[in-house]
Every structure is written in structure tokens, then in C-alpha cells.
Design an enzyme around this catalytic site. Sequence first.
Site, PDB file in Angstrom:
ATOM      1  CB  ILE A 113      28.088   7.455  83.939  1.00 24.53           C
ATOM      2  CG1 ILE A 113      29.243   6.523  83.901  1.00 24.53           C
ATOM      3  CG2 ILE A 113      27.163   7.225  82.989  1.00 24.53           C
ATOM      4  CD1 ILE A 113      28.771   4.916  84.119  1.00 24.53           C
ATOM      5  CB  SER A 114      30.139   9.143  87.885  1.00 24.20           C
ATOM      6  OG  SER A 114      30.522   9.405  89.215  1.00 24.20           O
ATOM      7  CE1 TYR A 115      35.501  12.573  90.749  1.00 22.99           C
ATOM      8  CE2 TYR A 115      34.612  10.643  91.144  1.00 22.99           C
ATOM      9  CZ  TYR A 115      35.007  11.655  91.761  1.00 22.99           C
ATOM     10  OH  TYR A 115      34.994  12.023  92.903  1.00 22.99           O
TER      11      TYR A 115
END
Length: 348
Positions: free
Chosen positions: A217-219
Site C-alpha cells: 500500500i502507498s510506498y
Amino acid sequence: MADRNTQVALERFTSRMLSQYVSPWEFERIKEKIQSWDQWCEEWSKAARKHADIADKALAKGHKLTAGTAYIRAALYYQWATFLFVHDQKQWLAGKQAGDACFRKAAPLVDPPMELMEVPFEGITLPGYLRKPKGVAKPPLVFLVPGGDSTKEELYDFGDYMLARGLAIFAFDGPGQGLVSTKAKLRPDFEVPIRAVTDYVLKRAGVDEKRLAIGGISYGGIFACRAAAFDDRYKAVFSASSWYTPAGRFPGMDPLSQLGLTQYMGPDPQKVQDSITMAGAADKLKVPLLQVYGGLDKASPPEHAYRVEKEVKGPTTTIVFDDGVHVCNNLSHIVRPLIADWLADQLR
């Protein structure tokens, strides 16, 4: 009225917190108590201690499942207490350590249980947990990678959906994540610690090594994609609300988030952000890729997904939920099962 930092945290992260073991009722009560940012960590920690106490009492009566769930909730409340509260290192560290203790207490109590592992890496250890579905001798395995200010605890709920579909999961904190951030910071070649984790876990997990996937998720999404590009053991990869590159983001970020990133990325987070990229990796990614983005997400807008899709060499499914925020946390009841179903299809 609450001060600016408190308002910013609530505006940007309410969906994230509510999708992770926080009841709407209790959330509103905590909000009522916080008028100053300096109260944030203290009030969330008080709520965390309440759930840890519930867990202790349940365990004393032999109610292991209730205790395990309450310890997980307490650990996540400590995450919300600390994830942006880096200006007070004493409170930050105390909250992180308390959350870690709760999560460790939960490990043998939840169903299926967590097998805690400490992966040696460059003179430190990376903590993670393995969970395996019941009744499956050698299940497929999905590695889960947190985001920049998130932790392995935030991937617990994601993992539940995967376990229900016969997939084992391993989530971990790498450099710059959780307590590991006190010893090592986030790095653009995150595929290096991911490879070390993969090597270590596969020697111990008892899973089907020919059916591996990874996601984040995200980075964690871009890091998972880079890992799959450079390691052909992974047969599929998913990325939720990430980037082709986060280069150029830092100047436009809120000061609260800018300060928070110093904990996870070091004294020059802009330099670290600008060095993270799919360039040189995208054209090496040949396995199936699922990208899930939110149309309301200003942090990682969908154009990043389309740029990745254009350069990768494998089959790509890109889904944009028009009403989704970052990681589509406001649509977790839809998106997390979708990701789990896709992984199960890829690892049949």
C-alpha cells in the site's frame, strides 16, 4: 475547535483509521477530547490502554480469541497515536513500544495465529509475522509491504481476506517503518530488504514456493513492484495507491506530513522521495499486476498507475474507484476482498 494539525490529521486520515479496528463511536469520543495536537498521542494511547486492559481480563478468563482481537485493536490504536506524532520522541517511542508489546501478545491468540519472525538484515532485524490458512498443507504465500508511515499492523486486516481464500501471508516492517525507523530509514532500493525477507521466510514457512505473490500500500506498492521486477520468484503483484515516482511531492505536502517523514526517511525526506522510482524497473516487470487507485486521492493520483501500466511488460489490471481516497480506505469493504480474490486467481 481543534488546532490545525489535529484538523489536518482528521481530514486526511479518518478513513484510514476507521478501516482498521476503530469503531465510529469511539472515534468520535476521542475526537471530542483532542483540541490540541499535543493531546493526540496521549488520548489515543489512553484508548489503546483500555483495549489492552480488556484483552488482559479476557485472557485471564481463558477467552483467547477475545483477548487476541483486543490486543490487535490496542496495537492499532497505538499506531494512530504515533504515526505522525514524531515531534515528541519520548511519547512516540513509548507508544510504538507499547503497540509492539500488544501485537506480540496477540500473536498466539488470534485465529489463525501469527508466527513472529525477526529477519536479519544489514546488522539489524526486520520484524514480521506469518499467518497460514487452516487445513492447507502448502499454501501459496503473499508478502505484504506497508507504506511510508504505516506498519505491518495495518496489513493485518488485509491479510484476513487473503487467509479466508486459502493464501498464507507474511507482513513485515522494513527500513524506515515502525520501530525499525530508529535504526534504518526508508530507501529507494527497498527490493533489497524484500529479497532478504523472502529468502529468510521461505526457509521456514512451509509454503508452496512456486506460488508467491507480493503487494503493498502507498510506498509499499512501488516497492512491491520493484521487488517483482527484479525477483522472478513472484508470480503476481498488487499495488494500492502508489506512484511511478513520488519525486516532486515534498514541497506541496502539509507541514505535519513533512515533519512525519523525517522519522521514516531521515533528515532529507525530499531527497529520498525524489530517488524512489519505477524507472529502470517497470520494463522488467513481466508478471500480472493489479493496481487499485482512488479518484479522490490527491497524494497518488491515478495518472501514476497509467504511467506504470504503459511501461510494464506483463498483463496489467488497473482499477480506479472514482470515490476512493488514498489506498481506498473509505472503500475497504470492497477493495480488500477484490485484491484478495485477484491474488487467489493468480495463485491457483
